[in-house]
Design a protein around this motif. Structure first.
Motif, PDB file in Angstrom:
ATOM      1  N   ALA A 285     -21.470  15.989 -40.498  1.00  0.00           N
ATOM      2  CA  ALA A 285     -22.816  16.480 -40.789  1.00  0.00           C
ATOM      3  C   ALA A 285     -23.791  15.869 -39.781  1.00  0.00           C
ATOM      4  N   PRO A 286     -24.977  16.447 -39.617  1.00  0.00           N
ATOM      5  CA  PRO A 286     -25.965  15.858 -38.702  1.00  0.00           C
ATOM      6  C   PRO A 286     -26.212  14.387 -39.018  1.00  0.00           C
ATOM      7  N   GLY A 287     -26.138  13.560 -37.969  1.00  0.00           N
ATOM      8  CA  GLY A 287     -26.333  12.126 -38.120  1.00  0.00           C
ATOM      9  C   GLY A 287     -25.107  11.355 -38.558  1.00  0.00           C
ATOM     10  N   GLU A 288     -24.039  12.029 -38.906  1.00  0.00           N
ATOM     11  CA  GLU A 288     -22.827  11.373 -39.407  1.00  0.00           C
ATOM     12  C   GLU A 288     -21.937  10.934 -38.245  1.00  0.00           C
ATOM     13  N   SER A 289     -21.151   9.858 -38.470  1.00  0.00           N
ATOM     14  CA  SER A 289     -20.249   9.313 -37.450  1.00  0.00           C
ATOM     15  C   SER A 289     -18.840   9.187 -38.002  1.00  0.00           C
ATOM     16  N   HIS A 290     -17.878   9.172 -37.087  1.00  0.00           N
ATOM     17  CA  HIS A 290     -16.480   8.922 -37.450  1.00  0.00           C
ATOM     18  C   HIS A 290     -15.861   8.040 -36.370  1.00  0.00           C
ATOM     19  N   LYS A 291     -15.063   7.048 -36.806  1.00  0.00           N
ATOM     20  CA  LYS A 291     -14.361   6.158 -35.882  1.00  0.00           C
ATOM     21  C   LYS A 291     -12.858   6.350 -36.023  1.00  0.00           C
ATOM     22  N   PHE A 292     -12.176   6.341 -34.869  1.00  0.00           N
ATOM     23  CA  PHE A 292     -10.730   6.142 -34.919  1.00  0.00           C
ATOM     24  C   PHE A 292     -10.327   5.239 -33.777  1.00  0.00           C
ATOM     25  N   SER A 293      -9.215   4.540 -33.958  1.00  0.00           N
ATOM     26  CA  SER A 293      -8.878   3.477 -33.013  1.00  0.00           C
ATOM     27  C   SER A 293      -7.382   3.295 -32.906  1.00  0.00           C
ATOM     28  N   THR A 294      -6.980   2.609 -31.837  1.00  0.00           N
ATOM     29  CA  THR A 294      -5.600   2.182 -31.664  1.00  0.00           C
ATOM     30  C   THR A 294      -5.598   0.731 -31.199  1.00  0.00           C
ATOM     31  N   ARG A 295      -4.544   0.021 -31.590  1.00  0.00           N
ATOM     32  CA  ARG A 295      -4.365  -1.380 -31.175  1.00  0.00           C
ATOM     33  C   ARG A 295      -2.923  -1.548 -30.716  1.00  0.00           C
ATOM     34  N   ILE A 296      -2.746  -2.057 -29.506  1.00  0.00           N
ATOM     35  CA  ILE A 296      -1.417  -2.198 -28.905  1.00  0.00           C
ATOM     36  C   ILE A 296      -1.148  -3.678 -28.654  1.00  0.00           C
ATOM     37  N   ARG A 297      -0.012  -4.152 -29.095  1.00  0.00           N
ATOM     38  CA  ARG A 297       0.377  -5.536 -28.827  1.00  0.00           C
ATOM     39  C   ARG A 297       1.867  -5.601 -28.509  1.00  0.00           C
ATOM     40  N   VAL A 298       2.251  -6.663 -27.822  1.00  0.00           N
ATOM     41  CA  VAL A 298       3.599  -6.766 -27.272  1.00  0.00           C
ATOM     42  C   VAL A 298       4.246  -8.056 -27.721  1.00  0.00           C
ATOM     43  N   GLU A 299       5.488  -7.959 -28.165  1.00  0.00           N
ATOM     44  CA  GLU A 299       6.315  -9.127 -28.439  1.00  0.00           C
ATOM     45  C   GLU A 299       7.499  -9.086 -27.473  1.00  0.00           C
ATOM     46  N   GLU A 300       7.623 -10.096 -26.655  1.00  0.00           N
ATOM     47  CA  GLU A 300       8.674 -10.121 -25.643  1.00  0.00           C
ATOM     48  C   GLU A 300       9.742 -11.136 -26.034  1.00  0.00           C
ATOM     49  N   GLU A 301      10.999 -10.715 -25.916  1.00  0.00           N
ATOM     50  CA  GLU A 301      12.106 -11.633 -26.190  1.00  0.00           C
ATOM     51  C   GLU A 301      12.217 -12.661 -25.071  1.00  0.00           C
ATOM     52  N   ARG A 302      12.655 -13.822 -25.438  1.00  0.00           N
ATOM     53  CA  ARG A 302      12.908 -14.864 -24.428  1.00  0.00           C
ATOM     54  C   ARG A 302      14.159 -14.482 -23.614  1.00  0.00           C
ATOM     55  N   ARG A 303      14.003 -14.482 -22.293  1.00  0.00           N
ATOM     56  CA  ARG A 303      15.126 -14.099 -21.425  1.00  0.00           C
ATOM     57  C   ARG A 303      15.822 -15.353 -20.928  1.00  0.00           C
ATOM     58  N   LEU A 304      17.124 -15.378 -21.058  1.00  0.00           N
ATOM     59  CA  LEU A 304      17.911 -16.548 -20.628  1.00  0.00           C
ATOM     60  C   LEU A 304      18.198 -16.488 -19.142  1.00  0.00           C
TER      61      LEU A 304
END
Length: 304
Positions: A285-304
């Motif tokens: 509607a006039p004056g109305e807002s909407h938000k959408f988002s993404t969040r990216i994160r990384v878990e890395e294995e320990r390399r021998l």
């Protein structure tokens, strides 16, 4: 043509794009193509590159991670009016083809237009950049937080006097070691629209795996996990304000048809997109807002 940060050093920035406020020390402006500003970030937590064109995150890599997290095509075109292939294109204010006017650009006009800069700031955890874009009644603000995690939040406000629909996607290209070896968790039991060939409603059984073209719109508000045994890591994609998640890889034939992607480039990425598909468009509607988002994160294995 994409130039590396070292190639871009020393290039002059045209006055049209000079910042009026002081930039944080962790951000500098380069111009890999004349009239095409790119913000290079070197923060204790991460490195990144963000183009003013499309407010487009081109690259992001936390410093604790061995390999880039986003895929940027080596043949990406940096030119006004052309969306960058890779990174995180902002598809807005509609998703895919326009629902009523096929003459309008696919995925909206925001990803192929210069945005305006807002406030840039930094603290010990991340760099925050804000961009704005306006077209008719639609007004968008994109907030990017780049640190050990990447957050992108898109807010749409209706500044007109009539209701308007809004849909779109944060079209994240995630780098993988081998598309045939990865799998994606989080969609088991979810319904989805399969858009390869004639659109068909289906239901996911187990993890998503890849041995052919995949273009699916999943009905889910939830998060997903990209498990990559080649790069020894898991990428978690969280989201909010988004009723759909798109999973896409063009595979062999479509990759070969894309002029800004190497023929073998499909092996190196998968897209997991926080989306509002057109049939689920939010009516503001006039004056109305909407938000959408993404969040990216990384878990890395320990390399021998």
């Amino acid at each position: 043509m994409v130039l590396s940060g070292s190639q871009a050093k020393g290039l002059q920035i045209t006055p049209r794009y000079m910042e009026l406020h002081r930039m944080p020390d962790s951000i500098r402006t380069t111009e890999p193509v004349a009239g095409y500003p790119v913000y290079e970030i070197d923060h204790p937590t991460c490195t990144a590159r963000v183009a003013l064109h499309g407010a487009h995150v081109m690259e992001w890599q936390p410093k604790h991670v061995s390999d880039p997290v986003l895929y940027l095509s080596p043949e990406a075109v940096l030119r006004e009016g052309k969306a960058i292939r890779g990174g995180i294109p902002v598809c807005w204010p509609w998703f895919n083809a326009h629902p009523t006017d096929p003459s309008l650009p696919s995925h909206g006009f925001a990803r192929s237009t210069f945005w305006k800069t807002g406030e840039f700031s930094t603290d010990g955890d991340a760099v925050t950049l804000r961009f704005t874009f306006e077209k008719g009644a639609w007004h968008a603000e994109l907030r990017l937080s780049l640190g050990e995690a990447l957050e992108a939040e898109l807010t749409t406000t209706n500044r007109g006097d009539q209701p308007v629909p809004v849909s779109g996607a944060l079209h994240s290209y995630l780098r993988v070691g081998d598309i045939s070896a990865i799998h994606i968790e989080g969609f088991d039991g979810c319904g989805y629209l399969d858009t390869v060939g004639a659109p068909a409603a289906r239901r996911q059984d187990g993890p998503v795996r890849f041995d052919s073209e995949v273009d699916r719109i999943y009905d889910t508000h939830g998060s997903s996990r990209l498990v990559d045994p080649t790069l020894h890591r898991t990428i978690t994609v969280e989201k909010s304000g988004s009723p759909s998640t798109v999973v896409w890889n063009p595979w062999i034939e479509k990759a070969a048809a894309l002029g800004d992607l190497p023929d073998e480039g499909y092996k190196d990425f998968v897209c997991i997109e926080a989306a509002i598909a057109n049939d689920l468009a939010v009516r503001l509607a006039p004056g109305e807002s909407h938000k959408f988002s993404t969040r990216i994160r990384v878990e890395e294995e320990r390399r021998l």
